[in-house]
Every structure is written in structure tokens, then in C-alpha cells.
Design a protein around this motif. Structure first.
Motif, PDB file in Angstrom:
ATOM      1  N   GLY A 128       0.632  -1.227   0.052  1.00 11.83           N
ATOM      2  CA  GLY A 128      -0.695   0.138   0.402  1.00 11.83           C
ATOM      3  C   GLY A 128       1.018   1.246  -0.316  1.00 11.83           C
ATOM      4  N   ARG A 129       2.413   0.739  -0.766  1.00  8.80           N
ATOM      5  CA  ARG A 129       3.503   2.229  -0.852  1.00  8.80           C
ATOM      6  C   ARG A 129       3.065   2.479   0.425  1.00  8.80           C
ATOM      7  N   TRP A 130       3.260   2.204   1.894  1.00  7.55           N
ATOM      8  CA  TRP A 130       3.708   2.264   3.112  1.00  7.55           C
ATOM      9  C   TRP A 130       5.116   1.486   3.609  1.00  7.55           C
ATOM     10  N   GLU A 131       6.018   2.289   3.752  1.00  5.49           N
ATOM     11  CA  GLU A 131       7.155   2.029   4.475  1.00  5.49           C
ATOM     12  C   GLU A 131       7.968   2.235   6.066  1.00  5.49           C
ATOM     13  N   THR A 132       9.024   1.688   6.428  1.00  9.79           N
ATOM     14  CA  THR A 132       9.704   2.346   7.620  1.00  9.79           C
ATOM     15  C   THR A 132      10.902   1.498   7.591  1.00  9.79           C
ATOM     16  N   GLN A 133      11.710   2.800   8.184  1.00  9.07           N
ATOM     17  CA  GLN A 133      12.872   2.498   8.111  1.00  9.07           C
ATOM     18  C   GLN A 133      13.263   2.847   9.928  1.00  9.07           C
ATOM     19  N   TYR A 134      14.983   2.096   9.426  1.00  3.89           N
ATOM     20  CA  TYR A 134      15.689   2.003  10.910  1.00  3.89           C
ATOM     21  C   TYR A 134      16.912   1.868  11.103  1.00  3.89           C
ATOM     22  N   LEU A 135      17.239   3.252  11.485  1.00  2.99           N
ATOM     23  CA  LEU A 135      18.691   3.548  11.299  1.00  2.99           C
ATOM     24  C   LEU A 135      19.800   3.626  12.230  1.00  2.99           C
ATOM     25  N   HIS A 136      21.064   3.417  12.083  1.00  2.00           N
ATOM     26  CA  HIS A 136      21.843   3.274  12.767  1.00  2.00           C
ATOM     27  C   HIS A 136      22.661   2.321  14.089  1.00  2.00           C
ATOM     28  N   LEU A 137      21.572   0.818  13.208  1.00  2.00           N
ATOM     29  CA  LEU A 137      21.897   0.080  13.619  1.00  2.00           C
ATOM     30  C   LEU A 137      23.220  -0.526  14.541  1.00  2.00           C
ATOM     31  N   LEU A 138      23.614  -1.586  15.260  1.00  2.00           N
ATOM     32  CA  LEU A 138      24.874  -1.939  15.988  1.00  2.00           C
ATOM     33  C   LEU A 138      26.130  -2.236  15.064  1.00  2.00           C
ATOM     34  N   GLU A 139      25.140  -3.853  14.875  1.00  6.16           N
ATOM     35  CA  GLU A 139      26.031  -4.681  13.633  1.00  6.16           C
ATOM     36  C   GLU A 139      25.095  -4.392  11.973  1.00  6.16           C
ATOM     37  N   PRO A 140      25.824  -5.648  11.700  1.00  5.99           N
ATOM     38  CA  PRO A 140      24.656  -6.092  10.127  1.00  5.99           C
ATOM     39  C   PRO A 140      23.271  -6.535  10.726  1.00  5.99           C
ATOM     40  N   PRO A 141      22.413  -6.012   9.378  1.00 10.84           N
ATOM     41  CA  PRO A 141      20.759  -6.267  10.486  1.00 10.84           C
ATOM     42  C   PRO A 141      21.196  -7.619  10.081  1.00 10.84           C
ATOM     43  N   LEU A 142      19.820  -8.648  11.064  1.00  9.79           N
ATOM     44  CA  LEU A 142      19.290  -9.471  10.840  1.00  9.79           C
ATOM     45  C   LEU A 142      18.918 -10.209  10.256  1.00  9.79           C
ATOM     46  N   VAL A 143      18.019  -9.549   9.182  1.00  5.33           N
ATOM     47  CA  VAL A 143      17.326 -10.020   8.111  1.00  5.33           C
ATOM     48  C   VAL A 143      18.294  -9.227   6.338  1.00  5.33           C
ATOM     49  N   ARG A 144      17.484  -9.628   5.922  1.00  8.88           N
ATOM     50  CA  ARG A 144      18.419  -9.562   4.321  1.00  8.88           C
ATOM     51  C   ARG A 144      16.947  -8.692   3.759  1.00  8.88           C
ATOM     52  N   ALA A 145      17.798  -8.510   2.572  1.00  7.23           N
ATOM     53  CA  ALA A 145      16.659  -7.543   1.114  1.00  7.23           C
ATOM     54  C   ALA A 145      15.662  -8.840   0.636  1.00  7.23           C
ATOM     55  N   GLY A 146      14.428  -8.683   0.263  1.00  7.87           N
ATOM     56  CA  GLY A 146      13.759  -9.306  -0.251  1.00  7.87           C
ATOM     57  C   GLY A 146      12.918 -10.759   0.575  1.00  7.87           C
ATOM     58  N   GLN A 147      13.854 -10.506   1.909  1.00  7.10           N
ATOM     59  CA  GLN A 147      13.422 -11.286   2.965  1.00  7.10           C
ATOM     60  C   GLN A 147      11.627 -10.880   3.220  1.00  7.10           C
ATOM     61  N   ARG A 148      10.757 -12.078   3.729  1.00  4.24           N
ATOM     62  CA  ARG A 148       9.140 -11.222   4.141  1.00  4.24           C
ATOM     63  C   ARG A 148       9.979 -11.324   5.514  1.00  4.24           C
ATOM     64  N   VAL A 149       8.897 -10.278   6.573  1.00  2.81           N
ATOM     65  CA  VAL A 149       9.061 -10.621   7.738  1.00  2.81           C
ATOM     66  C   VAL A 149       8.184 -10.238   8.531  1.00  2.81           C
ATOM     67  N   ALA A 150       7.879 -11.164  10.312  1.00  2.00           N
ATOM     68  CA  ALA A 150       6.303 -10.795  11.276  1.00  2.00           C
ATOM     69  C   ALA A 150       6.465  -9.560  11.512  1.00  2.00           C
ATOM     70  N   ARG A 151       5.613  -8.577  12.472  1.00  2.00           N
ATOM     71  CA  ARG A 151       5.445  -7.443  12.968  1.00  2.00           C
ATOM     72  C   ARG A 151       5.841  -8.302  13.861  1.00  2.00           C
ATOM     73  N   GLY A 152       6.913  -7.445  14.505  1.00  2.00           N
ATOM     74  CA  GLY A 152       7.866  -8.026  15.950  1.00  2.00           C
ATOM     75  C   GLY A 152       8.971  -9.201  15.743  1.00  2.00           C
ATOM     76  N   GLU A 153       9.569  -9.205  14.183  1.00  2.00           N
ATOM     77  CA  GLU A 153      10.749  -9.960  14.096  1.00  2.00           C
ATOM     78  C   GLU A 153      12.236  -8.947  14.323  1.00  2.00           C
ATOM     79  N   GLN A 154      12.935  -9.396  14.829  1.00  2.00           N
ATOM     80  CA  GLN A 154      14.113  -8.180  14.933  1.00  2.00           C
ATOM     81  C   GLN A 154      14.801  -8.450  14.142  1.00  2.00           C
ATOM     82  N   LEU A 155      15.292  -6.812  13.852  1.00  2.00           N
ATOM     83  CA  LEU A 155      16.121  -6.746  12.267  1.00  2.00           C
ATOM     84  C   LEU A 155      17.142  -6.351  12.897  1.00  2.00           C
ATOM     85  N   GLY A 156      17.687  -5.759  14.067  1.00  2.00           N
ATOM     86  CA  GLY A 156      18.964  -5.834  14.458  1.00  2.00           C
ATOM     87  C   GLY A 156      18.850  -5.496  15.569  1.00  2.00           C
TER      88      GLY A 156
END
Ligand SMILES: [Zn+2]
Length: 211
Positions: A128-156
Motif C-alpha cells: 500500500g506504498r507504506w514503508e518504515t526505516q530503522y537506522l544506526h544499528l550496531l551490527e549488520p542487520p539480522l535480515v536480508r533484502a527480499g526477506q518477508r518479516v512478521a510484526r515484532g521480528e527482530q531486525l537488528g
């Protein structure tokens, strides 16, 4: 009267015409798939939750020069370093990597060299053209581009990579091409401009689904 042509040339011309027709249809299809969804009005706002664990209370703030709608999150209790960063809503990861440069700010060297931009970051497309962004993480993200994530899934984990003064999570919600006011659990945060320093304190309802 048409000029008689050798059959070979006529076949080639017919093949060329057919090829152009196929290319035309393919172009139209590409326009329909890629461009049209971008022209449609955005879908309804997803029920975004705070990007931190259920029950935790964080201070959301902004300051002059931060950019309208941008939110910085700091925990009201305990250290910010290494705290889990969670997806606000289900979606597909579109970016998981480095924005700008990392710099050298770590828990062992919190005043180390400052980087540029967002450092380690994640972007999620919620449809629906909505997006969220999360910056300044400590380490490489725990997810990768193309991956489907659930609400509450840890990103980093919360860090201070990129252009960051102290460990915190810089967070944005976007609608279409534009930043939008952040909403959490169905309520507007009130952070709409960077004219003055401003903050609110909220408790996360990013809780595991019941049942
Ligand atoms: Zn920020």
C-alpha cells in the motif's frame, strides 16, 4: 499496385512488425506493473507498533535540524546499546545494509569516529506504498533484502553507526514518496516538524499475537 518483393524480405518485415508489437505489449505491461501502482493513492495506514519489545517504555524525540517527522528513540530504562530493534509491522525487507559510512562508535568506544548517514539500516515495504526505516544499528542487520518479516521480528540491535551522537534508534514511516507522521498502535505520535526540541514517552504494544 504494390511492388513485388522477394518472399524472404516480406517475411523478415512481418517478423520485425510482430517483434515490435510484442515489445510494445511488454512495455505497456511494465508500465502497468511498475508505474500505475505508484500513481494510485496509498493504502490505509498499517497498524504500526513501536519498533521495540512489548512492554518497554521509550522516549521518542526530535530536535531542530533533524528533519520533519524523523523520530529518535531512547530507552527510559537501561542502556540503549544492543537493545533489540523490531519490525513495526509485517512486510518485505527492501534494504538491509549500510547507508553512508559506519564510523567507529561502539559500546567499547562510544565517542569513536562518527560515520556518515544511517550506518547499518533496514527498510521494510509494508504494501500500500507504506514503508518504515530503522537506522544506526550496531551490527549488520539480522535480515536480508527480499526477506518477508512478521510484526515484532527482530531486525537488528540498537547502535550508533553512521551520523549518530549517541546510541539510539532513528526511525521513520513513509507513505508514498513522502515521510509521514509516525503513528503507533493507532495513535499519532505528534512529532510532525523539527522546529523545536520535542519528545513523547510511549510504551510498546509490539507484543506477540495472542493465541
Ligand atoms: Zn535521528
Amino acid at each position: 499496385m504494390t511492388t513485388a518483393q522477394p518472399p524472404g524480405r516480406r517475411d523478415r518485415r512481418r517478423a520485425l512488425r510482430a517483434g515490435l508489437a510484442v515489445a510494445g505489449v511488454a512495455t505497456l505491461a511494465a508500465v502497468a506493473v511498475v508505474v500505475v501502482p505508484r500513481l494510485l493513492p496509498p493504502g490505509p495506514r498499517p497498524l504500526f507498533q513501536l519498533p521495540v519489545p512489548c512492554g518497554e517504555t521509550w522516549r521518542l524525540g526530535t530536535y531542530p535540524g533533524h528533519d520533519d517527522y524523523d523520530v529518535d528513540l531512547f530507552p527510559t530504562e537501561g542502556e540503549a546499546w544492543g537493545r533489540p530493534v523490531l519490525a513495526s509491522e509485517a512486510g518485505t525487507v527492501t534494504v538491509a545494509g549500510i547507508n553512508g559510512s559506519l564510523g567507529g562508535r561502539t559500546p567499547d568506544d562510544p565517542k569513536g569516529p562518527c560515520g556518515r548517514g544511517g550506518g547499518y539500516w533496514v527498510k521494510i515495504d509494508h504494501g500500500g506504498r507504506w514503508e518504515t526505516q530503522y537506522l544506526h544499528l550496531l551490527e549488520p542487520p539480522l535480515v536480508r533484502a527480499g526477506q518477508r518479516v512478521a510484526r515484532g521480528e527482530q531486525l537488528g540491535r540498537v547502535g550508533s553507526t553512521g551520523d549518530s551522537g549517541a546510541p539510539h534508534l532513528h526511525y521513520e514511516q513513509h507513505r508514498g514518496w513522502e515521510k509521514a507522521e509516525t503513528w503507533f498502535d493507532g495513535a499519532a505520535s505528534g512529532i510532525t516538524d523539527d522546529d523545536t526540541e520535542y519528545s513523547v514517552t510511549l510504551t510498546s504494544n509490539n507484543c506477540p499475537a495472542a493465541g
